[in-house]
Structure formats: structure tokens, C-alpha cells
Design a protein around this motif. Structure first.
Motif, short mmCIF file in Angstrom:
data_model
loop_
_atom_site.label_atom_id
_atom_site.label_comp_id
_atom_site.label_asym_id
_atom_site.label_seq_id
_atom_site.Cartn_x
_atom_site.Cartn_y
_atom_site.Cartn_z
N ALA A 337 0.81 -1.21 0.00
CA ALA A 337 0.00 0.00 0.00
C ALA A 337 0.84 1.26 0.00
O ALA A 337 0.33 2.34 -0.31
CB ALA A 337 -0.93 0.00 1.21
N ASP A 338 2.13 1.18 0.33
CA ASP A 338 2.98 2.36 0.32
C ASP A 338 3.58 2.61 -1.06
O ASP A 338 4.61 3.27 -1.17
CB ASP A 338 4.09 2.24 1.37
CG ASP A 338 5.03 1.07 1.09
OD1 ASP A 338 4.70 0.25 0.20
OD2 ASP A 338 6.08 0.97 1.74
N ASN A 339 2.94 2.09 -2.11
CA ASN A 339 3.33 2.32 -3.49
C ASN A 339 4.68 1.71 -3.81
O ASN A 339 5.47 2.29 -4.57
CB ASN A 339 3.35 3.83 -3.81
CG ASN A 339 3.13 4.12 -5.28
OD1 ASN A 339 2.65 3.27 -6.03
ND2 ASN A 339 3.49 5.31 -5.71
N GLN A 340 4.92 0.54 -3.28
CA GLN A 340 6.14 -0.20 -3.58
C GLN A 340 5.79 -1.61 -4.04
O GLN A 340 4.82 -2.21 -3.56
CB GLN A 340 7.06 -0.27 -2.36
CG GLN A 340 7.72 1.04 -1.99
CD GLN A 340 8.88 0.81 -1.05
OE1 GLN A 340 10.05 0.76 -1.42
NE2 GLN A 340 8.56 0.69 0.22
N ILE A 341 6.60 -2.12 -4.96
CA ILE A 341 6.47 -3.49 -5.43
C ILE A 341 7.80 -4.19 -5.16
O ILE A 341 8.85 -3.72 -5.61
CB ILE A 341 6.13 -3.55 -6.93
CG1 ILE A 341 4.79 -2.83 -7.20
CG2 ILE A 341 6.05 -4.99 -7.42
CD1 ILE A 341 4.42 -2.79 -8.66
#
Length: 798
Positions: A337-341
Motif C-alpha cells: 500500500a505504500d506504493n512499492q512493489i
């Protein structure tokens, strides 16, 4: 240039060779290298958010995919050539899409090769009077081959758009609808007819996610309380299929179906519980032996399906969204959810690489009202510093559109499920980007135990990262800090507080005695000032740093920062002043007041009086460093919202003239920021940018960079030519994709000067390197080799 979009708005998809990861990124599809986690290209064409990406399976050479978007179109791409082959306009926003034929077995595909069908969840059309219907979403069937808009049959109508989940074998389609699971059995041979076979599974809690087993009739579902439900043998009564081992005699006795409610069509239902909050991620392994689950805790749980035993990948640091297996069984991806993959190594369950987008806004924005600086900009290098949920500061490159590194402000374990007790309320950078100030607030518990910390950070030249130099507890007693500003040319800073004082801080370098090299930096209080015990709400240094302006409630006080003497008091505003800024090197000072009577005022320092003002609600302001221009981000009055596309407007002013030079309507202005940046033509695709760019960062931390002085309002290119990651990672094709590019040789010679091949310029070491099929002809090699060994002399003919 645009950037900052979310990488986790929809599940990503691996290419067939597992070397690329296709990620929905706003209205485009960003293609990342799994080896380097850097973006190599993007698919541009959609005009709204991409909601699904489906890669067409096949050999490793094939590079085709389907995408859907809220713009109402479905597109078919060759993502190796970055070419859109087909576009189908469905005229309604598409929230989710699945294509069963991409998952069918080769035998099923051979039975019907003419048509490709997709199931889409899309918004319904409004009534004739433009009033929305009770059911705002429908699940329909679409023929992607014959360009038929939609089948006349509707599978399901729901009040809200639902995410479609399809089984890995392509036989079943399911959605969650409150406390129910709806599962359809898809026909082996697709046609325009609707799907008639359907079952419903019930639960006492709201479902959050579901997943199908790859080979067996098992469906797993997670609810809002953190429980996992494993339904085995679903559809044994209603989904009749010859040769199906699970097609047994109907079971109506509840005792013979343990855990199944309402006599649902399932043989059994098992319940597992570990998560303390809702389950957001659920996925079976490719072999069906394990089940992955994740939620708000930021822990990936690996369940053994037969025994229920579990393993953990803890401390991911953010709630989990999606888990995707790659064609290469050695690694997979997990979206947070913190915009990391994160790219995970499957065998050891460890993070190998990470694709880092800009972190989302703080969820504690409403909890702590003292958050006053949503972002700080490094104007020279094009970086933005934003607060993160895990008590840190992320430095994000606006030109490169990627996260660079993070600074941990508070050394404290972060758990997403815990209540917010510490908030980083402020971050400020100096003009040259070499100094940083942060403020963290420990929230009081039942009114007791609050703490405010001011920290100064210095940028080390060798590591190019910030390191804390000074920590100050309660710098203004128990009062909150309202602003931090740095001197434009010296190691000096000013902090203001609502407690009625401001403090001037200076930096002292501690050196060693032997070599006198700087060893450490420490900040100390140089002076303290106040004005009639009024709240000090803002401060600003002049361009040369000789004047310090401090806002004391509704008046502006001018000080000599070296002597700490009050020079003058300027005017009065109808509401308390929230921001101060000197306009470049001009004589004008800008003040912003919010409240019941908001006002933007421009003050003349030569006359010590107001020059002009506007009654606008201002969210952000930025001034050019050398010019007399400034930009403001203002909220649009409700009476004028119909005239503009967004809820805010950016106005560009010359301080000498109250008439705006230019204006741009924007969206998501709440929590947004604007900043002037130093343009870098080498960082942009066209190389024709002006020396100054204007950056707009909206409330969702999406940004756009543009030339504010371009009268033609030309939009800068989206992708830079040099934003690729090398020969083996930038998706080359044809001859270069197999053998690589040929070496380049400069055969030009300077015939007017004497040139000698020095040891640092020895081309014979490289011209023969590489495979024989990559080398130039022998005639060129011999000439190059012999000339490199000879000393050239210039003969002068008299």
C-alpha cells in the motif's frame, strides 16, 4: 513531465520470459526490468486510470497484452514494440476485466479460436434525468474479436464496482459482495450467451478478497476480521461436469458438510485465523500446495494447505495488496500500500529488489493538526522530500520519477496496525539542499506525555545522504513549531512557534586538531526573539539574508538576524498570517492569511506598506529565486467550480502587477504544493526546457512539471529518452536484441595538430573485443589498429 502515479492501483503482470513486469501507472502502463527494478519503457494511450493488465501467454518471444481503463476502452498491445494494435471503446468506465481464454488449456483454445471474450465490471449508465441508479456497476460479457460492445445479458448488478477474480484454469469467475461469494462456471466453448450456472457461498462477516485453487475445486476467502475461509468441493451439486471427480451425490445434511452455512454448495469449510485486521491479499502458489495471505500488518503469511502450518515474511512495513507468481518459479512479486512493489525470492522468501514509487500521503493528517509542510523541494537537483508513515522522509526524483532513498527520522519500530503515536509534522530543506530540518511530535495520551523534537540534518558529500547532526527536545517549551526557514547563504536557521517566540540557530563545525578537517556539525541557539507575546506563525529570509521577516499573528515584524534587533513592523492583515516569502531578489514580500477572511497580500519593503492583495483561500505558494515571479495554489470558490475542470487553480504573478500572468486549473488541490525548480535540459526529452520549471504536487502526490513562461502552454514529453537502464534492459529489437549494437568508431583525425596516443587512450584494447559477428570489417580494424601505434607528426611545407 508527469509522475508520482500509484503502482498498486491494479495487480501487475509478468511477461512470458519473466524479464519484465507490467505495472498499471495512472493512465499508462509502466514496464520495469525484474533484474534491475528500473523502468525501461511505458505504454501510452489510455486517458484515465488503467484498471487491469493481462499478458497473453505463449512462448517467450511473444509480447502481447490486454489492458482496460476507466476511460472505457480495452486496448491490445505489442509491448515489445510499444505499439497499440487494437482499441475497443465500451463507452463506460471499466473497473476490472478478466479474459478466460488466456488461462484455458490448449485443447480448449483449439475448440474456439475465432472469438476472444472478456468479462468486465463497469459503471452503469445513468437514467434519462442523469440520476445514478441504485446499482452503479454491472458485470457483463464483451467480445474482443468482433468488436461487439457488450452482450445483452448481464451476469450481476452490484451497488459498488467489484474486482473480478478468475481461476487459474479459466473455468470459474467469482466476486465478493458484502457477506456473499458469487461464483460462476464459465462454458468451455465461449459464445455471446450469458453464463447460467452460478452458486453463492455465505458468511457472517464481510468478505474482502477471494482466490481459486489452480487445479482443484477449492476457493479461499478472507474477511474483514482477519479470518480465512477454505471452501473445498464447491459446486459439486450445481456445476455438473462429466469426468469431474467432485461430482458426487447431493449432500443436504449439514453435519456431513462441516463449516458450511445455509446448505451452500460446498463439501466443507475450514476457518484459519492469524491476521488481526482485514485480509487484503490472498493467492495460491502455482502448484496449489501453499496459500499466501496478507493484510494491514505488513506480514506475508505462507500457509501449507494440507496441514495449516504457516511461515512468515515479517517487517515488510506496509499493508499488502497483491501477490503475483512469475513464469520463473524462482521469484514472484508483492505489491504494498505504500506504493512499492517487491521482487521476492521464492525459496527463501526474501526481498531481492524493490520498485519504489512516491509514498502516499499520511493517514494521520487529520489526527495531528500541526502538519504544515506536506512536501519540501530541492530546487537545484529536482528532488522532493515527503513524510512517510514509518516516521521517515522519502527523497523522490521528479525528473527520474523514482524513489532515491529514505531517511529515518524517528528510530522507532513501525507497525501499520498500531495506533498513531508519533507524527513527522514538518520537513524543510535549504536552498542548496545541503541542510534539512524536521519536526516530530509524540502525541499525548489522554492529554499527558506529549513531546516535540527538532532535528537538524546535514548532507554528506561522500554518501549524498542526510545524517542527523543535532537533536533538540522541546525547542519552544511545550508549544508547537509553526515554521522552519534556512538562511540563503549561511548555516543559519530560524524556528517559530505558536508559543510567542522565535529562535535563531547557527551551525558550528567541530574539527580535529591534526588535519583540521570537519569532523562533526552541531547547531546551537544564537538568539531568541518575540513581539508582544503574539504567536509567531511564519518566517522568511530576504534574498541576501540581511533581513528576517517574522509573522506575529496579524502583523509582520522585520529583524536583523545577526544583531537580533527589531527593524520595523509592517501593516496588519484581517486573519493570522500562515506563510511569508520574499519574492526573489525584488523588494516585495508575500504573505498568506487563511481563516474566516483569507487574503493574499504583497508588501513593498521600500514603502513598508501593502502594494496589492486578493481575497483567496491559498493552499501553497512558491517564489522564483532570481525573478520577481511567484505562483500560488488556490481553492476555487464554489460559485466558479462549474467554469473549471478541477477544484483548484494555479496563478502566476509578477509581484509588480496584480493581474495574473498565467493560470492553470488543477485537481486534488487539497494538500497540494507548488515549487519553482531549476530546469535541466539534459533531463528532459526535448532538451528545450526553460531555465525554470514549475512543479505541481497534488494531494495524492501525483505531480506535473511544466514551463510556466511558455505562452503556447506546451506540455513536456512524458518519458525521457535516457530513462532506460542499459543495452540488455531497454527492450531492443531486431538485430540489436540478439547481437547488441555495433561499436562506434570515430575515424575523424585532426590534421592540424600533433596528436600522440597516450596510455589513457588505447583503442587496440577494445577494438578486437567481442564476438566475431559483432566486429566491423577487417579493413577498418587494421587501419584503426595501425594508426593507434604510430605517432603522428605535422609536416610544414614552406
Amino acid at each position: 513531465m508527469r509522475g508520482g502515479q500509484s503502482y498498486v492501483s491494479c495487480p501487475p503482470s509478468f511477461s512470458n520470459d519473466a524479464n519484465r513486469l507490467l505495472v498499471g501507472c495512472g493512465s499508462s502502463v509502466a514496464i520495469f526490468s525484474t533484474a534491475t527494478a528500473l523502468q525501461v519503457s511505458s505504454l501510452e494511450g489510455h486517458t484515465d486510470t488503467v484498471t487491469s493488465v493481462a499478458v497473453v501467454p505463449g512462448s517467450k518471444i511473444l509480447s502481447f497484452c490486454w489492458t482496460s481503463s476507466l476511460d472505457g476502452t480495452v486496448r491490445y498491445w505489442n509491448f515489445s514494440l510499444l505499439e497499440c494494435i487494437k482499441t475497443i471503446d465500451l463507452h463506460l468506465p471499466i473497473f476490472s476485466m478478466v479474459i478466460p481464454s488466456l488461462l484455458s488449456s490448449p485443447e480448449q483454445k483449439s475448440g474456439n479460436q475465432q472469438n476472444i471474450y472478456a468479462y468486465v465490471c463497469m459503471q452503469t449508465e445513468n437514467d434519462k434525468d442523469n440520476k445514478p441508479k441504485l446499482c452503479s456497476a454491472q458485470i457483463r460479457k464483451c467480445n474482443l474479436t468482433s468488436f461487439q460492445r457488450l452482450s445483452k445479458f448481464v451476469l450481476k448488478e452490484t451497488k459498488r464496482p467489484q474486482h473480478l477474480t478468475i481461476s487459474p484454469c479459466g473455468k470459474f469467475l467469482g466476486i465478493k459482495d458484502k457477506r456473499k461469494l458469487h461464483i460462476w462456471k464459465l462454458p468451455k466453448v465461449e459464445s455471446d450467451s450469458a453464463v447460467s450456472e452460478k452458486i453463492t457461498l455465505h458468511h457472517t462477516k464481510t468478505f474482502a478478497v477471494l482466490a481459486f485453487h489452480p487445479t482443484e475445486r477449492i476457493v479461499a476467502a478472507g474477511d474483514s476480521t482477519g479470518r480465512l475461509l477454505i471452501y473445498r468441493g464447491f459446486g459439486a451439486q450445481n456445476f455438473h461436469d462429466r469426468g469431474d471427480l467432485l461430482n458426487r451425490t447431493s449432500l443436504t445434511d449439514d453435519e456431513s458438510k462441516p463449516g458450511v452455512r445455509h446448505n451452500d454448495d460446498a463439501e466443507s469449510c475450514s476457518t484459519w485465523h492469524w491476521h488481526s485486521a482485514g485480509v487484503n491479499l490472498l493467492s495460491f502458489s502455482s502448484d496449489g500446495v501453499y496459500l499466501y495471505s496478507g493484510g494491514k500488518e505488513g506480514v506475508l503469511v505462507l500457509w501449507q494447505l494440507d496441514t495449516g502450518k504457516k511461515k512468515f515474511l515479517p517487517r515488510i512495513g506496509s499493508p499488502l495488496r497483491y501477490f503475483i507468481d512469475s513464469p520463473d518459479p524462482s521469484f514472484s512479486s508483492i505489491s504494498c500500500a505504500d506504493n512499492q512493489i517487491h521482487i521476492l525470492k521464492t525459496s527463501s522468501m526474501e526481498v531481492m529488489r524493490s520498485i519504489s514509487g512516491i509514498k502516499p500521503p499520511l493517514s494521520s493528517q487529520e489526527i495531528c493538526e500541526s502538519i504544515s509542510s506536506p512536501a519540501a523541494f530541492d530546487r537545484t537537483s529536482g528532488l522532493v522530500a515527503v513524510q512517510t508513515e514509518d516516521y521517515g522522509i522519502q527523497f523522490y526524483s521528479l525528473f527520474g520519477n523514482r524513489g532515491l532513498y529514505e531517511v529515518q527520522v524517528c528510530e522507532r519500530n513501525y507497525q501499520p496496525v498500531d495506533e498513531v503515536t508519533v507524527v513527522v509534522t514538518m520537513v524543510e530543506l535549504s536552498i542548496d539542499g545541503s541542510m534539512m530540518g524536521t519536526v516530530e511530535v509524540k502525541l499525548p495520551e489522554e492529554g499527558i506525555g506529549g513531546l516535540i523534537c527538532l532535528k537538524f540534518w546535514d548532507l554528506y558529500s561522500d554518501t549524498k545522504r542526510f545524517s542527523m547532526s543535532t537533536l533538540i527536545y522541546e525547542p519552544h517549551r511545550d508549544a508547537h513549531i509553526s515554521a522552519i526557514v534556512f538562511h540563503p547563504t549561511r548555516h543559519m536557521a530560524v524556528s517559530t512557534s505558536y508559543g510567542g517566540d522565535f529562535k535563531i540557530w547557527v551551525c558550528r563545525e567541530e574539527t580535529q586538531n591534526k588535519d583540521q578537517t570537519p569532523q562533526n556539525f552541531s547547531w546551537m541557539c544564537h538568539a531568541v526573539g518575540s513581539y508582544k507575546n503574539k504567536a509567531m506563525s511564519a518566517a522568511a529570509f530576504s534574498a541576501d539574508g540581511s533581513v528576517l521577516a517574522v509573522a506575529a499573528d496579524t502583523v509582520i515584524t522585520l529583524w536583523d538576524p545577526d544583531k537580533n534587533e527589531l527593524i520595523a513592523v509592517v501593516g496588519e492583515t484581517p486573519s493570522p498570517i500562515g506563510r511569508l516569502s520574499f519574492v526573489g531578489k525584488s523588494e516585495y514580500l508575500l504573505s498568506v492569511s487563511n481563516g474566516l477572511t483569507p487574503q493574499l497580500s504583497v508588501w513593498s519593503m521600500s514603502k513598508l506598506a501593502a502594494s496589492w492583495s486578493y481575497g483567496l483561500q491559498i493552499e501553497a505558494v512558491s517564489c522564483a529565486l532570481d525573478l520577481s515571479y511567484f505562483a500560488i495554489l488556490a481553492f476555487l470558490p464554489k460559485s466558479n467550480e462549474s467554469l473549471f475542470k478541477g477544484d483548484g487553480i494555479i496563478l502566476l504573478f509578477n509581484a509588480t502587477d496584480p493581474t495574473p500572468v498565467a493560470s492553470w486549473s488543477v485537481t486534488k488541490a487539497k494538500g497540494g504544493s507548488v515549487a519553482f525548480l531549476k530546469g535541466n535540459p539534459s533531463q528532459l526529452a526535448d532538451g528545450k526546457s526553460s531555465e525554470t520549471l514549475l512543479a505541481y504536487l497534488n494531494g495524492d502526490r501525483e505531480y506535473v512539471l511544466f514551463d510556466p513562461y511558455d505562452k503556447e502552454a506546451r506540455e513536456l514529453n512524458m518519458t525521457k529518452n535516457d530513462d532506460f537502464v542499459g543495452l540488455e534492459e531497454n527492450g531492443q529489437f531486431g538485430y540489436t536484441s540478439i547481437y547488441g549494437e555495433l561499436p562506434k568508431f570515430d575515424l575523424k583525425r585532426n590534421k592540424t595538430s600533433s596528436v600522440y596516443s597516450a596510455a589513457s587512450n588505447r583503442p587496440w584494447e577494445t577494438i578486437f573485443s567481442g564476438s566475431s559477428h559483432m566486429l566491423p570489417p577487417l579493413s577498418k580494424l587494421c587501419c584503426e589498429f595501425l594508426e593507434s601505434l604510430l605517432e603522428k607528426k605535422t609536416s610544414i611545407i614552406e
